[in-house]
Design a protein around this motif. Structure first.
Motif, PDB file in Angstrom:
ATOM      1  N   ILE A   1      63.651  35.893 -10.579  1.00  0.00           N
ATOM      2  CA  ILE A   1      62.361  35.720  -9.885  1.00  0.00           C
ATOM      3  C   ILE A   1      61.205  36.077 -10.818  1.00  0.00           C
ATOM      4  CG2 ILE A   1      60.928  36.572  -7.988  1.00  0.00           C
ATOM      5  CD1 ILE A   1      63.453  36.885  -6.355  1.00  0.00           C
ATOM      6  N   LEU A   2      61.325  37.194 -11.563  1.00  0.00           N
ATOM      7  CA  LEU A   2      60.269  37.564 -12.511  1.00  0.00           C
ATOM      8  C   LEU A   2      60.168  36.540 -13.630  1.00  0.00           C
ATOM      9  CD1 LEU A   2      60.619  41.454 -12.920  1.00  0.00           C
ATOM     10  CD2 LEU A   2      58.795  40.190 -11.784  1.00  0.00           C
ATOM     11  N   ALA A   3      61.294  35.985 -14.044  1.00  0.00           N
ATOM     12  CA  ALA A   3      61.289  34.985 -15.121  1.00  0.00           C
ATOM     13  C   ALA A   3      60.521  33.728 -14.691  1.00  0.00           C
ATOM     14  CB  ALA A   3      62.719  34.625 -15.519  1.00  0.00           C
ATOM     15  N   ILE A   4      60.790  33.242 -13.474  1.00  0.00           N
ATOM     16  CA  ILE A   4      60.091  32.028 -13.033  1.00  0.00           C
ATOM     17  C   ILE A   4      58.609  32.321 -12.775  1.00  0.00           C
ATOM     18  CG2 ILE A   4      60.636  32.337 -10.571  1.00  0.00           C
ATOM     19  CD1 ILE A   4      60.490  28.999 -12.471  1.00  0.00           C
ATOM     20  N   THR A   5      58.304  33.539 -12.296  1.00  0.00           N
ATOM     21  CA  THR A   5      56.904  33.913 -12.055  1.00  0.00           C
ATOM     22  C   THR A   5      56.118  33.929 -13.363  1.00  0.00           C
ATOM     23  OG1 THR A   5      57.572  35.271 -10.182  1.00  0.00           O
ATOM     24  CG2 THR A   5      55.386  35.671 -11.083  1.00  0.00           C
ATOM     25  N   LEU A   6      56.667  34.595 -14.390  1.00  0.00           N
ATOM     26  CA  LEU A   6      55.987  34.659 -15.680  1.00  0.00           C
ATOM     27  C   LEU A   6      55.885  33.272 -16.313  1.00  0.00           C
ATOM     28  CD1 LEU A   6      54.624  36.370 -17.816  1.00  0.00           C
ATOM     29  CD2 LEU A   6      56.859  36.883 -18.797  1.00  0.00           C
ATOM     30  N   SER A   7      56.911  32.449 -16.133  1.00  0.00           N
ATOM     31  CA  SER A   7      56.892  31.094 -16.709  1.00  0.00           C
ATOM     32  C   SER A   7      55.765  30.260 -16.103  1.00  0.00           C
ATOM     33  CB  SER A   7      58.233  30.395 -16.467  1.00  0.00           C
ATOM     34  OG  SER A   7      59.292  31.116 -17.066  1.00  0.00           O
ATOM     35  N   ILE A   8      55.636  30.310 -14.777  1.00  0.00           N
ATOM     36  CA  ILE A   8      54.564  29.549 -14.110  1.00  0.00           C
ATOM     37  C   ILE A   8      53.191  30.046 -14.568  1.00  0.00           C
ATOM     38  CG2 ILE A   8      53.488  29.061 -11.876  1.00  0.00           C
ATOM     39  CD1 ILE A   8      56.034  27.506 -12.285  1.00  0.00           C
ATOM     40  N   THR A   9      53.047  31.373 -14.705  1.00  0.00           N
ATOM     41  CA  THR A   9      51.769  31.941 -15.158  1.00  0.00           C
ATOM     42  C   THR A   9      51.438  31.483 -16.575  1.00  0.00           C
ATOM     43  OG1 THR A   9      52.195  33.879 -13.804  1.00  0.00           O
ATOM     44  CG2 THR A   9      50.477  34.090 -15.453  1.00  0.00           C
ATOM     45  N   LEU A  10      52.428  31.487 -17.455  1.00  0.00           N
ATOM     46  CA  LEU A  10      52.205  31.053 -18.841  1.00  0.00           C
ATOM     47  C   LEU A  10      51.852  29.568 -18.896  1.00  0.00           C
ATOM     48  CD1 LEU A  10      55.147  32.967 -20.571  1.00  0.00           C
ATOM     49  CD2 LEU A  10      52.723  33.485 -20.762  1.00  0.00           C
ATOM     50  N   PHE A  11      52.507  28.757 -18.066  1.00  0.00           N
ATOM     51  CA  PHE A  11      52.150  27.331 -18.003  1.00  0.00           C
ATOM     52  C   PHE A  11      50.706  27.158 -17.526  1.00  0.00           C
ATOM     53  CE2 PHE A  11      56.812  26.034 -17.643  1.00  0.00           C
ATOM     54  CZ  PHE A  11      56.815  25.399 -18.873  1.00  0.00           C
TER      55      PHE A  11
ATOM     56  N   PHE B   1      50.845  34.770  -7.613  1.00  0.00           N
ATOM     57  CA  PHE B   1      51.717  33.619  -7.853  1.00  0.00           C
ATOM     58  C   PHE B   1      51.374  32.478  -6.885  1.00  0.00           C
ATOM     59  CE2 PHE B   1      55.916  31.450  -7.290  1.00  0.00           C
ATOM     60  CZ  PHE B   1      56.029  30.971  -8.581  1.00  0.00           C
ATOM     61  N   PHE B   2      51.140  32.847  -5.626  1.00  0.00           N
ATOM     62  CA  PHE B   2      50.739  31.852  -4.621  1.00  0.00           C
ATOM     63  C   PHE B   2      49.430  31.181  -5.021  1.00  0.00           C
ATOM     64  CE2 PHE B   2      48.447  30.660  -0.770  1.00  0.00           C
ATOM     65  CZ  PHE B   2      49.408  29.929  -0.076  1.00  0.00           C
ATOM     66  N   GLY B   3      48.465  31.992  -5.518  1.00  0.00           N
ATOM     67  CA  GLY B   3      47.175  31.450  -5.942  1.00  0.00           C
ATOM     68  C   GLY B   3      47.311  30.472  -7.092  1.00  0.00           C
ATOM     69  N   ILE B   4      48.112  30.834  -8.101  1.00  0.00           N
ATOM     70  CA  ILE B   4      48.297  29.960  -9.271  1.00  0.00           C
ATOM     71  C   ILE B   4      48.925  28.628  -8.863  1.00  0.00           C
ATOM     72  CG2 ILE B   4      49.637  29.706 -11.406  1.00  0.00           C
ATOM     73  CD1 ILE B   4      49.244  32.748 -11.792  1.00  0.00           C
ATOM     74  N   LEU B   5      49.867  28.676  -7.912  1.00  0.00           N
ATOM     75  CA  LEU B   5      50.571  27.460  -7.516  1.00  0.00           C
ATOM     76  C   LEU B   5      49.736  26.544  -6.625  1.00  0.00           C
ATOM     77  CD1 LEU B   5      54.269  28.496  -6.720  1.00  0.00           C
ATOM     78  CD2 LEU B   5      53.485  26.919  -8.469  1.00  0.00           C
TER      79      LEU B   5
END
Length: 492
Positions: free
Chosen positions: A378-388, A467-471
């Protein structure tokens, strides 16, 4: 003669409440906790957080939305309300990150919270500054708190070095600010931004010597502000201070001062010196370009997480300076939108970094992210989306904010800046995606998987909301467009 300031005090109710709240917290820390061995960290953080929440409510419900206060030294308008709201929200998020961090690092919550609230109060006053004198006092008030916060871990030589370096270079930039402001005051006889704007409207100074001297004063002012926001080529202090300061303080440095300082930049240059647009536009054009290039290429060689985030922050400052260089209303709206998205992305990134703590401590090197997918998917996908999102990949929030700024640059005929901004975004993709490669595609047998400590509820809430905001900002951006547009319109 209290009646002279009666309405002024009504306009400053949020700041007054915050000042009274932190004074009460100071008394609580000195008297109630004296000699007590029990850990009162969470109590203090909850009280400090409640102060911020009530200040935010008072700010939103204030009946006075457009007003000049205290003999033309402070102003209340839509832009100041918008930026103050972001400052309060970001500080509240830093408090949320601190619940587990302060006991783990054995940092005294008492002085941490007082200094953070004092810095927040001074940032709010800085956003409302309408005069060089009130601006300088607010900047120094803020800087004194931040110098101490950077060196809060007294037994850590890196933290001490960060505080000392920040103090020396901060004092250096304050000297530039004072010199530029005194030069302009000597030539015009006023320190008020609106008076300066009226003085220069249409004609500007007819004397070429006076005009040249004012441009020199503007140069000193812009250097001082660019030092403060860590824009290239005045960024040299930023990676060292970010690396040495405690991580929650680094997160605060990354967000709150930039929110206030961009408000100050807009207020000074758009209100006081708009008739010198072609002079200061070139300065911000060059610094925007340099910040994007230095931020992108500087991050490529980094091996530590916080230094990488520092260079990433320098790059983001470069994008925001694009909006400042346009000299248009659309550019202002682009800055406000970018500041909002940047705050959400940075909070999420630092929340993930602090959530990766093991029994040995928090991760310091990029290699500590190896195989994060196996330890915490979960942390991996969260950080990945943020970096993208930070890289500007559609359809995430970061793409929306960059897209708007680049179009503002094209509308202002700054084609080269828009093109170079897109190119630097492409370069930044390289180091963001290299982190994702570390998290997902590193050989599992090359590293010992150290278990991550449980994440506290406050940090989990921040991770979820950001995370919700970024998405989903991209799916329904209208409220954020309207907020940023209202802030830009209120200023114009």
């Amino acid at each position: 003669m209290f009646y002279l300031f009666e309405s002024d005090f009504l306009g400053l109710i949020p700041e007054t409440f915050l000042l009274l709240g932190l004074s009460a917290l100071l008394g609580y820390g000195v008297w109630y906790e004296k000699g007590r061995e029990s850990d009162m960290t969470s109590h203090q953080l909850w009280i400090g957080g409640l102060c911020l929440v009530f200040t935010f409510i008072l700010l939103c419900e204030s009946p006075l939305m457009n007003m000049i206060l205290c003999y033309n030294t402070l102003i209340i308008d839509g832009m100041s309300a918008f930026l103050k709201s972001l400052i309060l929200i970001s500080t509240l998020c830093i408090f949320g990150l601190s619940f587990a961090y302060l006991p783990q690092e054995r940092i005294k919550a008492f002085e941490f919270i007082i200094l953070l609230l004092l810095a927040t109060l001074s940032l709010m006053l800085m956003v409302s500054s309408y005069d060089f004198i009130s601006l300088y006092l607010a900047i120094e008030f803020q800087s004194l708190g931040l110098y101490v916060l950077a060196a809060l871990k007294r037994d850590n030589e890196y933290s001490t070095e960060a505080g000392l370096k920040y103090f020396v270079l901060g004092a250096f930039s304050s000297g530039f600010l004072l010199f530029g402001a005194s030069l302009i005051y000597g030539l015009t006889g006023t320190t008020n931004f609106e008076d300066l704007g009226l003085l220069f409207t249409g004609v500007g100074p007819t004397d070429l010597f006076t005009q040249g001297s004012i441009v020199v004063g503007l140069l000193f002012l812009s250097v001082a502000f660019l030092f403060k926001v860590s824009a290239a080529p005045f960024h040299m202090w930023s990676p060292d201070v970010y690396e040495g300061a405690p991580t929650v303080i680094t997160a605060f440095f990354s967000i709150a001062p930039k929110l206030a300082l961009f408000g100050v930049l807009i207020r000074v240059f758009y209100l006081g010196f708009f008739d010198f647009l072609f002079s200061w536009q070139q300065i911000f054009f060059f610094c925007s370009l340099a910040s994007m290039v230095f931020g992108s290429f500087g991050a490529l060689g980094q091996v530590k997480i916080k230094r990488l985030l520092a260079f990433s922050s320098i790059g983001h400052v470069g994008y925001m300076l694009i909006g400042l260089a346009t000299g248009t209303l659309q550019g202002l709206q682009g800055i406000f939108l970018y500041l909002l998205v940047y705050m959400i992305m940075t909070i999420n990134a630092f929340s993930v970094v602090l959530s990766l703590r093991t029994r040995e401590g928090e991760p310091k090197f990029l290699l500590d992210l190896k195989n994060l997918n196996l330890k915490s998917p979960i942390l991996a996908i969260t950080l990945s989306i943020t970096l993208f999102s930070m890289a500007g990949i559609p359809p995430l929030a970061g793409f929306l904010s960059k897209f708007y700024l680049f179009f503002a640059a094209l509308d202002a005929s700054l084609y080269s800046l828009a093109i170079l901004g897109v190119l630097s975004s492409v370069i930044s993709c390289f180091y963001y995606i290299s982190l994702i490669k570390l998290m997902y595609f590193h050989k599992a047998d090359e590293v010992e998987l150290k278990p991550i400590l449980p994440i506290d509820s406050q940090k989990g809430l921040l991770l979820g909301l950001s995370f919700f905001g970024i998405l989903f900002i991209f799916l329904y951006p209208s409220p954020f467009f309207l907020l940023s547009h209202a802030a830009a319109l209120s200023f114009s």
